[in-house]
Design a protein around this motif. Structure first.
Motif, mmCIF file in Angstrom:
data_model
loop_
_atom_site.group_PDB
_atom_site.id
_atom_site.type_symbol
_atom_site.label_atom_id
_atom_site.label_comp_id
_atom_site.label_asym_id
_atom_site.label_seq_id
_atom_site.Cartn_x
_atom_site.Cartn_y
_atom_site.Cartn_z
ATOM 1 N N LYS A 152 0.855 -1.179 0.000
ATOM 2 C CA LYS A 152 0.000 0.000 0.000
ATOM 3 C C LYS A 152 0.896 1.236 0.000
ATOM 4 C CE LYS A 152 -4.135 -1.765 0.055
ATOM 5 N NZ LYS A 152 -5.082 -1.510 -1.066
ATOM 6 N N LYS A 209 1.142 5.715 -0.490
ATOM 7 C CA LYS A 209 0.506 7.021 -0.528
ATOM 8 C C LYS A 209 1.142 7.839 -1.643
ATOM 9 C CE LYS A 209 -0.953 7.547 4.300
ATOM 10 N NZ LYS A 209 -0.837 8.386 5.530
ATOM 11 N N LYS A 268 1.194 11.651 -2.936
ATOM 12 C CA LYS A 268 0.834 12.977 -2.443
ATOM 13 C C LYS A 268 1.334 14.068 -3.383
ATOM 14 C CE LYS A 268 1.198 15.915 1.683
ATOM 15 N NZ LYS A 268 1.745 15.998 3.062
ATOM 16 N N GLU A 286 -3.712 13.837 -1.284
ATOM 17 C CA GLU A 286 -3.065 12.535 -1.398
ATOM 18 C C GLU A 286 -4.105 11.435 -1.555
ATOM 19 O OE1 GLU A 286 -0.881 12.195 2.317
ATOM 20 O OE2 GLU A 286 -2.388 10.791 3.084
ATOM 21 N N THR A 312 -4.403 6.865 -1.597
ATOM 22 C CA THR A 312 -3.745 5.612 -1.232
ATOM 23 C C THR A 312 -4.135 4.547 -2.247
ATOM 24 O OG1 THR A 312 -3.797 6.172 1.121
ATOM 25 C CG2 THR A 312 -3.469 3.859 0.550
ATOM 26 N N THR A 313 -3.149 3.835 -2.749
ATOM 27 C CA THR A 313 -3.411 2.776 -3.714
ATOM 28 C C THR A 313 -2.420 1.642 -3.482
ATOM 29 O OG1 THR A 313 -3.723 2.285 -6.077
ATOM 30 C CG2 THR A 313 -1.920 3.777 -5.506
ATOM 31 N N THR A 314 -2.396 0.689 -4.392
ATOM 32 C CA THR A 314 -1.490 -0.452 -4.296
ATOM 33 C C THR A 314 -0.393 -0.309 -5.336
ATOM 34 O OG1 THR A 314 -3.346 -1.852 -3.617
ATOM 35 C CG2 THR A 314 -1.356 -2.971 -4.363
ATOM 36 N N LYS A 356 5.428 4.452 1.390
ATOM 37 C CA LYS A 356 4.632 3.312 1.841
ATOM 38 C C LYS A 356 3.584 3.804 2.824
ATOM 39 C CE LYS A 356 6.582 -0.679 2.534
ATOM 40 N NZ LYS A 356 7.458 -1.790 2.988
ATOM 41 N N ALA A 357 2.373 3.288 2.686
ATOM 42 C CA ALA A 357 1.267 3.727 3.549
ATOM 43 C C ALA A 357 1.386 3.090 4.933
ATOM 44 C CB ALA A 357 -0.052 3.353 2.910
#
Length: 255
Positions: free
Chosen positions: A161, A163, A165, A170, A172-174, A254-255
């Motif tokens: 996962k 981020k 921005k 921002e 969040t995706t993969t 990385k989220a």
């Protein structure tokens, strides 16, 4: 079909009309009377490309010994040629030949910043087809695609996962690590990420819609993607006015 109309020939009923003349320089047949020129002599002296509103009298394009409907111009006089030199741009004090202008934001980028670009996948139409169950069954997620070199530098692996921005927000995706994208960029398609639009597009029942599609029991996905519009600022090109979709500066972590 309408998309073949440019191939239609132009015969006497189009060319033997009062006011229609051939511009020898461009091969364009046009009606000087519809362009509201004072006389045929003036029209021939100025020529098609130099006559204001000549596009209003466009009739057809001569290619070889035949005349075709061609593509009717819209507010600009077509020349009949591939135009590398633009008199329109020259009149606006802009380089008349193709010229590279660096993007200011890219010149100021830090080492930890990437360029976000968007793209289309073959099975979707902009953002308007995610409610089509057959298409969304094929493509129902839009991960951020990153080159292995960039991913290694950021400590990111496929499936992480992340981020993304920009200066305005921002998302969040993969992550998807792939050689299909150049280093220093991240690519996210713009078809998905609906928060409404029905069960197939967002997982939610559409307001005022029925909920009795028998194919819902066959739905085998629960991912709906994310839309990059949230982080792309309103930034039109100063010359064409087109929105800049391909060059947003972002930071990816990385989220």
């Amino acid at each position: 079909p309408g998309y073949y109309q440019h191939k239609y020939g132009r015969g006497d009923k189009h060319l033997k009309v009062d006011g229609v003349i051939l511009d020898e320089a461009t091969g364009v047949y046009w009606n000087w009377k519809k362009a509201k020129v004072k006389s045929e002599a003036e029209a021939k002296e100025k020529g098609y490309t130099k006559t204001k509103n000549a596009y209003k009298g466009y009739v057809g394009q001569q290619i070889g010994d035949k005349v075709y409907k061609g593509f009717k111009p819209d507010k600009l006089n077509k020349s009949g040629f591939f135009e590398l030199y633009s008199e329109l741009l020259e009149a606006k004090n802009i380089a008349a030949l193709p010229t590279y202008y660096p993007i200011p934001a890219h010149e100021k980028m830090g080492k930890d910043e990437l360029i976000l670009t968007t793209y289309k996948v073959a099975v979707h139409i902009h953002s308007r087809s995610a409610n089509c169950k057959w298409l969304t069954e094929i493509c129902n997620d839009n991960p951020g695609q990153i080159n292995p070199i960039t991913a290694q530098r950021l400590g990111i692996k496929t499936g992480d996962k992340i981020k993304v921005k920009s200066e305005i927000g921002e998302i969040t995706t993969t992550a998807k690590v792939t050689e299909g994208i150049v280093p220093g960029t991240i690519a996210i398609s713009h078809h998905l990420g609906h928060w409404e639009y029905g069960r197939y597009a967002s997982g939610k029942k559409a307001p005022m819609a029925g909920d009795n599609d028998p194919d819902l029991k066959l739905k085998n996905w629960d991912t709906y993607g994310v839309h990059p519009n949230w982080i792309i600022p309103n930034s039109p090109d100063p010359i064409s006015g087109q929105q800049a979709w391909m060059d947003t500066v972002v930071k990816v972590t990385k989220a």
